[in-house]
Design an enzyme around this catalytic site. Structure first.
Site, mmCIF file in Angstrom:
data_model
loop_
_atom_site.group_PDB
_atom_site.id
_atom_site.type_symbol
_atom_site.label_atom_id
_atom_site.label_comp_id
_atom_site.label_asym_id
_atom_site.label_seq_id
_atom_site.Cartn_x
_atom_site.Cartn_y
_atom_site.Cartn_z
ATOM 1 N N HIS A 112 79.087 45.984 80.155
ATOM 2 C CA HIS A 112 78.433 45.028 81.047
ATOM 3 C C HIS A 112 77.443 44.190 80.248
ATOM 4 O O HIS A 112 76.779 44.690 79.333
ATOM 5 C CB HIS A 112 77.656 45.756 82.156
ATOM 6 C CG HIS A 112 78.521 46.285 83.254
ATOM 7 N ND1 HIS A 112 79.011 45.499 84.264
ATOM 8 C CD2 HIS A 112 78.988 47.531 83.493
ATOM 9 C CE1 HIS A 112 79.736 46.231 85.083
ATOM 10 N NE2 HIS A 112 79.741 47.473 84.642
ATOM 11 N N ALA A 148 82.347 67.326 68.479
ATOM 12 C CA ALA A 148 82.127 67.429 69.923
ATOM 13 C C ALA A 148 80.742 66.908 70.288
ATOM 14 O O ALA A 148 79.747 67.217 69.621
ATOM 15 C CB ALA A 148 82.289 68.875 70.370
ATOM 16 N N ARG A 197 76.279 60.089 63.127
ATOM 17 C CA ARG A 197 76.056 59.769 61.712
ATOM 18 C C ARG A 197 76.987 60.645 60.880
ATOM 19 O O ARG A 197 77.527 61.654 61.359
ATOM 20 C CB ARG A 197 74.600 60.021 61.322
ATOM 21 C CG ARG A 197 74.167 61.446 61.529
ATOM 22 C CD ARG A 197 72.689 61.659 61.192
ATOM 23 N NE ARG A 197 72.270 63.024 61.432
ATOM 24 C CZ ARG A 197 72.456 64.031 60.595
ATOM 25 N NH1 ARG A 197 73.062 63.808 59.418
ATOM 26 N NH2 ARG A 197 72.051 65.248 60.877
#
Length: 538
Positions: free
Chosen positions: A108, A155, A175
């Site tokens: 958006h 994860a 990172r």
């Protein structure tokens, strides 16, 4: 096992589904439409509302997944339960996605604080995921991200920036945690580029004889590009160039004089061209194979201290009007590389004829190129929606190599050429380490070398050359040389990644150009003198 088990454990479908389950699944896939490959499974409990859907072979979509927009996957991809994939998303081969992950290729806008966010326009840059990528559970990938080949997304990672090839990333924001593929690790500050270049060159010289012997067909007395390939004219020339670069002599398989006599004997006296084995020579203005052999055979003979016995008659009789007509016929707007290759062959034929004292319409050729160069890009042709600036830049290399570079002339808009090349080199589709091929990197290195005297954006040129050079050094395969395409774990069966003489000759030449731009060329100890020579030949 009941049908619902496949919905939540779709990896069981291929081995355990009965005939009824398979028939039901195929009928459902037909109702979905799109392009769904062999061995795929799409759960009826997934919400699949794509404008475009392409699933590669053996891919699956589990229950609870929510798919919208344009989704294209390679082979062996998994979209596990409750995964969200929305927007313009492209997955490579063997991309495995854990449950509850969100890949969101749109966003958006919120530019107007007085308008509710949900009423403001959407933007979409798209998300691209490379080959052999493991995306863990509960990962979020945001719009505009490109995920490199052979990487791992741990994860829970929130991925807001591009993921380098071979990296393991995690955290919020994600990172690099470590390197799954250490060879793809970018250099650390203090890494000595000159030492890396010298080490590579020493290794290449030590292995040069093995590289050539690997592609020598003793029964036929000819070189092949790769073992088991049929002999080609170009393979003989590539072998001569490689031996000259790394050994400073002709290949040891035959005496140099015998190799030169053989190349000379392949020239067709009627046209002055060298056809591919088993082909009939045609005019250089129209025959792609004969056109390139004007370059490869001509320069191989030059390295051997010889030359074509006959002029290139197909060009010796070309008038200015014929040259202009040929230039106008080329597909500059749609296939600029092919147009540039035509110019390269024509310009090189004119060069060999001039060495024999035969004048030709060189001024017409150069004049047309000067007048038609685009002042916005410095090149000829236009970008294409499918591949961006690729055709434009690659066509410029070929056209300028056979004219301005070969004849020692300045290009018309050097600063615009630099702008265009640097912009093109940011296209990850072609310049990530695992996506590179010899043609695309050479066609960036040579224009930057050709325009280096301008000094324009010199720091950026040096930085790019350094990065591409470090990448190139990792593509060598011991005892075999370079494949045309950079080696990748998921494309080991791809012929383009198999080391061969063409790939080796091209990568060795472009490594010199990049090393020169990066200021470490003396550490290489070689300098191309053939087709990809940096200095003018005329």
């Amino acid at each position: 096992m009941g049908p619902q088990d496949y919905d939540y454990s779709p990896w069981l479908y291929a081995a355990e589904a009965d005939d009824d389950a398979r028939a039901r699944q195929l009928a459902y896939q037909r109702d979905l439409g799109g392009e769904i490959g062999a061995g795929c499974f799409v759960s009826e409990h997934a919400s699949v509302r794509n404008d475009e859907l392409r699933l590669g072979d053996r891919s699956y979509v589990a229950a609870g997944a929510y798919l919208t927009g344009r989704l294209r996957t390679g082979r062996d991809c998994s979209i596990n339960p409750y995964t969200v994939v929305r927007g313009n998303v492209t997955l490579g081969n063997a991309v495995r996605i854990g449950a509850h992950t969100s890949i969101l290729a749109f966003n958006h806008t919120m530019d107007d604080p007085d308008v509710e966010v949900f009423r403001q326009p959407l933007t979409s840059k798209g998300i691209t995921v490379g080959d052999d990528v493991w995306i863990g559970s509960h990962v979020v990938i945001l719009d505009g991200v490109q995920v490199g080949d052979r990487s791992v997304l741990a994860a829970g990672a929130i991925v807001t920036k591009d993921v380098p090839a071979g990296a393991v990333v995690g955290g919020n924001p994600a990172r690099v945690l470590r390197w799954r593929v250490p060879a793809l690790r970018p250099p650390e500050p203090g890494d000595d580029l000159a030492t890396a270049v010298a080490t590579f060159a020493g290794r290449a010289r030590e292995q040069a004889a093995d590289v050539l012997a690997r592609c020598w067909d003793a029964d036929r007395g000819l070189f092949t590009d790769k073992p088991e390939d049929p002999p080609t004219v170009r393979a003989q020339c590539d072998a001569i160039e490689i031996a000259d670069l790394l050994l400073g002599r002709a290949p040891d398989q035959l005496p140099a004089a015998e190799q030169a006599d053989r190349l000379r004997g392949w020239q067709d006296p009627r046209t002055g061209l060298v056809p591919e084995f088993g082909r009939t020579p045609e005019s250089v203005l129209f025959d792609e194979h004969g056109g390139y052999h004007v370059l490869s055979v001509g320069y191989a003979l030059d390295l051997l201290g010889s030359e074509f016995p006959e002029p290139v008659r197909a060009v010796a009789e070309a008038t200015a009007a014929i040259v202009v007509d040929g230039l106008e016929r080329q597909p500059w707007r749609t296939h600029a590389w092919h147009a540039g290759a035509w110019v390269d062959a024509l310009g090189t034929a004119l060069h060999w004829n001039a060495r024999k004292g035969i004048a030709g319409p060189q001024e017409t050729l150069v004049g047309w190129l000067l007048m038609r160069a685009d002042s916005r890009t410095g090149m000829w042709g236009e970008p294409a929606p499918a591949d961006g600036l690729l055709q434009l830049v690659n066509g410029f290399y070929r056209a300028s190599r056979g004219t301005f570079a070969q004849w020692g002339l300045p290009v018309p808009y050097p600063e615009r050429v630099v702008d265009t090349v640097l912009r093109h080199a940011r296209d990850a589709r072609f310049f990530r380490p695992e996506r590179q091929n010899a043609c695309n990197v050479l066609d960036v290195a040579h224009p930057l070398w050709l325009t280096r005297a301008s000094g324009y954006r010199a720091a950026e040129v040096t930085a790019l050359a350094t990065t591409l050079l470090r990448d190139a050094l990792t593509h060598w395969t011991d005892g075999a040389g370079f494949g045309f395409q950079a080696p990748r774990s998921t494309t080991r069966g791809d012929r383009a990644t198999v080391p061969g003489l063409q790939g080796t000759e091209m990568w060795l030449a472009l490594i010199h150009l990049l090393a020169d731009l990066a200021g470490v060329a003396p550490s290489l100890g070689y300098r191309p003198r053939g087709v990809h020579r940096p200095e003018p030949a005329a």
